[in-house]
Design an enzyme around this catalytic site. Structure first.
Site, PDB file in Angstrom:
ATOM      1  N   ASP A 129     -12.681 -19.618  26.489  1.00 33.91           N
ATOM      2  CA  ASP A 129     -11.634 -19.218  25.434  1.00 33.91           C
ATOM      3  C   ASP A 129     -12.040 -18.308  24.328  1.00 33.91           C
ATOM      4  O   ASP A 129     -13.249 -18.141  24.526  1.00 33.91           O
ATOM      5  CB  ASP A 129     -11.084 -20.630  24.838  1.00 33.91           C
TER       6      ASP A 129
ATOM      7  N   ASN B 216      -9.551 -34.759  20.611  1.00 32.07           N
ATOM      8  CA  ASN B 216      -8.163 -35.037  21.208  1.00 32.07           C
ATOM      9  C   ASN B 216      -8.160 -35.170  22.563  1.00 32.07           C
ATOM     10  O   ASN B 216      -7.063 -35.059  23.058  1.00 32.07           O
ATOM     11  CB  ASN B 216      -7.485 -34.145  20.414  1.00 32.07           C
TER      12      ASN B 216
ATOM     13  N   HIS C 112      -8.892 -32.157  24.347  1.00 36.09           N
ATOM     14  CA  HIS C 112      -8.686 -30.828  24.928  1.00 36.09           C
ATOM     15  C   HIS C 112      -9.968 -30.214  25.551  1.00 36.09           C
ATOM     16  O   HIS C 112     -11.189 -30.638  25.473  1.00 36.09           O
ATOM     17  CB  HIS C 112      -8.426 -29.976  23.965  1.00 36.09           C
TER      18      HIS C 112
ATOM     19  N   GLU D   2      -4.681 -27.873  24.533  1.00 34.61           N
ATOM     20  CA  GLU D   2      -4.343 -28.995  23.612  1.00 34.61           C
ATOM     21  C   GLU D   2      -3.422 -29.989  24.334  1.00 34.61           C
ATOM     22  O   GLU D   2      -2.598 -29.796  25.256  1.00 34.61           O
ATOM     23  CB  GLU D   2      -3.606 -28.502  22.311  1.00 34.61           C
TER      24      GLU D   2
END
Ligand code: F6R
Length: 237
Positions: free
Chosen positions: A67, A136, A138, A143
């Site tokens: 990313d 979380n 990811h 996400e």
């Protein structure tokens, strides 16, 4: 899924580096998928050390990063291109033209995503993908969502990701709100995957991801279906 219990951060980093090193030795022209963040820094440092000692040769390796923040210039000190150059690429004998990080300054973002995905496919996919995990759940910047994403795409970062990554920026307002990320489909197509996670703070989300229901609300949970996943963690799960 194979879970390796590491003694501590250094041990986790060494085990991950050994697996990556073995992959490069077995297939010198392998395609590595790479992650950024705090977790892989020790792994990259060991790989760089072994390369400088002549134990590892990156001359024929190609890399694709997971990313990049949208809007950050590659020279920006918080861009993932800058992170990769300074933590790994500038310290090993890789050809810089064989290193790929999505272009956060792309004018046509959809075109950039499609070109990135096609380039990975054109090289017969990723041989070995290194992953970290967000608080979380990811992976990459995929996400929690209503469905699993397929290919490289643009995402809006979750508020808790922006909060978690604010530690690298002067203020939370400086954290980009969007990013380009490989999709869950891109990641799952990697022939092998290694997930590294250290510290008590990652224990609950790791347990949820590896042993809980497979749901796009916990993106890493899909890794339960990966045919060749190795998890390396200093946590007892
Ligand atoms: C970054 C990436 C992210 C990180 C995750 C954990 O390229 O893929 O999914 O792996 O946010 O980050 P750290 O290691 O900083 O806890």
């Amino acid at each position: 899924m194979k879970i390796i219990k590491a003694k501590d951060y250094d041990d986790m980093s060494k085990i991950a580096a050994q697996i990556i090193g073995a992959q490069i030795t077995l297939k010198p022209d392998c395609v590595l998928g790479l992650a950024t963040g705090s977790t892989p820094i020790g792994t990259y440092s060991m790989l760089a050390d072994w390369c400088s000692k002549g134990y590892l040769d990156f001359a024929s390796v190609t890399t694709f990063n997971l990313d990049e923040y949208l809007g950050l210039d590659p020279q920006h000190d918080q861009s993932y291109r800058h992170y990769m150059n300074s933590n790994l690429f500038n310290k090993i004998n890789i050809k810089i033209e064989n290193t790929n990080v999505p272009n956060g300054k792309a004018v046509d973002v959809d075109k950039e995503c499609m070109a990135y995905e096609n380039k990975i496919e054109g090289l017969d996919g990723i041989t070995l993908q290194l992953l970290g995990i967000g608080n979380n759940g990811h992976i990459g910047f995929n996400e929690p969502d209503d469905s699993f994403s397929k290919s490289t795409h643009c995402v809006r970062l979750a508020d808790n990701t922006i909060e978690a990554n604010a530690r690298f920026f002067d203020s939370i307002d400086m954290v980009p709100k969007k990013a380009i990320t490989m999709g869950i489909g891109t990641i799952m197509k990697a022939k092998k995957a290694i997930l590294i996670a250290n510290g008590e703070g990652k224990r609950e989300i790791l347990k949820k991801s590896l042993f809980g229901p497979i749901t796009p609300r916990v993106p890493a949970s899909i890794l339960q279906l990966h045919p060749d996943l190795t998890v390396i963690t200093d946590n007892s799960l």
